[in-house]
Motif scaffolding. Sequence first.
Motif, PDB file in Angstrom:
ATOM      1  N   UNK A  19       0.834  -1.200   0.000  1.00 39.99           N
ATOM      2  CA  UNK A  19       0.000   0.000   0.000  1.00 39.99           C
ATOM      3  C   UNK A  19       0.872   1.254   0.000  1.00 39.99           C
ATOM      4  N   UNK A  20       1.948   1.240   0.763  1.00 41.06           N
ATOM      5  CA  UNK A  20       2.823   2.402   0.814  1.00 41.06           C
ATOM      6  C   UNK A  20       3.766   2.478  -0.391  1.00 41.06           C
ATOM      7  N   UNK A  21       3.985   1.369  -1.090  1.00 45.99           N
ATOM      8  CA  UNK A  21       4.758   1.420  -2.323  1.00 45.99           C
ATOM      9  C   UNK A  21       3.935   1.991  -3.472  1.00 45.99           C
ATOM     10  N   UNK A  22       2.629   2.024  -3.313  1.00 47.51           N
ATOM     11  CA  UNK A  22       1.784   2.598  -4.353  1.00 47.51           C
ATOM     12  C   UNK A  22       1.931   4.118  -4.404  1.00 47.51           C
ATOM     13  N   UNK A  23       2.306   4.754  -3.319  1.00 47.50           N
ATOM     14  CA  UNK A  23       2.462   6.208  -3.299  1.00 47.50           C
ATOM     15  C   UNK A  23       3.579   6.695  -4.225  1.00 47.50           C
ATOM     16  N   UNK A  24       4.789   6.107  -4.205  1.00 43.19           N
ATOM     17  CA  UNK A  24       5.802   6.537  -5.168  1.00 43.19           C
ATOM     18  C   UNK A  24       5.410   6.236  -6.616  1.00 43.19           C
ATOM     19  N   UNK A  25       4.658   5.182  -6.834  1.00 43.69           N
ATOM     20  CA  UNK A  25       4.186   4.880  -8.188  1.00 43.69           C
ATOM     21  C   UNK A  25       3.235   5.972  -8.672  1.00 43.69           C
ATOM     22  N   UNK A  26       2.373   6.406  -7.805  1.00 46.55           N
ATOM     23  CA  UNK A  26       1.441   7.476  -8.151  1.00 46.55           C
ATOM     24  C   UNK A  26       2.182   8.774  -8.432  1.00 46.55           C
ATOM     25  N   UNK A  27       3.171   9.099  -7.615  1.00 43.45           N
ATOM     26  CA  UNK A  27       3.970  10.312  -7.839  1.00 43.45           C
ATOM     27  C   UNK A  27       4.750  10.211  -9.146  1.00 43.45           C
ATOM     28  N   UNK A  28       5.246   9.029  -9.480  1.00 38.31           N
ATOM     29  CA  UNK A  28       5.989   8.854 -10.736  1.00 38.31           C
ATOM     30  C   UNK A  28       5.073   9.020 -11.937  1.00 38.31           C
ATOM     31  N   UNK A  29       3.843   8.588 -11.811  1.00 33.42           N
ATOM     32  CA  UNK A  29       2.894   8.775 -12.904  1.00 33.42           C
ATOM     33  C   UNK A  29       2.577  10.260 -13.081  1.00 33.42           C
ATOM     34  N   UNK A  30       2.390  10.960 -11.979  1.00 31.25           N
ATOM     35  CA  UNK A  30       2.060  12.388 -12.047  1.00 31.25           C
ATOM     36  C   UNK A  30       3.204  13.183 -12.662  1.00 31.25           C
ATOM     37  N   UNK A  31       4.446  12.897 -12.224  1.00 32.91           N
ATOM     38  CA  UNK A  31       5.599  13.658 -12.696  1.00 32.91           C
ATOM     39  C   UNK A  31       6.279  13.031 -13.911  1.00 32.91           C
ATOM     40  N   UNK A  32       5.703  11.948 -14.448  1.00 32.17           N
ATOM     41  CA  UNK A  32       6.209  11.253 -15.635  1.00 32.17           C
ATOM     42  C   UNK A  32       7.663  10.823 -15.484  1.00 32.17           C
ATOM     43  N   UNK A  33       7.949  10.184 -14.366  1.00 27.18           N
ATOM     44  CA  UNK A  33       9.295   9.669 -14.112  1.00 27.18           C
ATOM     45  C   UNK A  33       9.341   8.182 -14.457  1.00 27.18           C
ATOM     46  N   UNK A  34      10.472   7.735 -14.937  1.00 27.00           N
ATOM     47  CA  UNK A  34      10.620   6.336 -15.322  1.00 27.00           C
ATOM     48  C   UNK A  34      10.973   5.444 -14.139  1.00 27.00           C
TER      49      UNK A  34
END
Length: 52
Positions: A19-34
Amino acid sequence: MNYSIIRYILCRVLEFQAMFLALPCLAAIIYREKEGFAYLVVLSLYESDCRF
């Protein structure tokens, strides 16, 4: 030793971490990071680990 309760608790801990690993995934999607895909791979491993 009660293996079923140990498995249950370990699966809940892994789901909590996922659940807490989903937060960096969401931020990466927002900021378009690979780099977010690395978190996504680990997240999928955590989620699939308790599904056996």
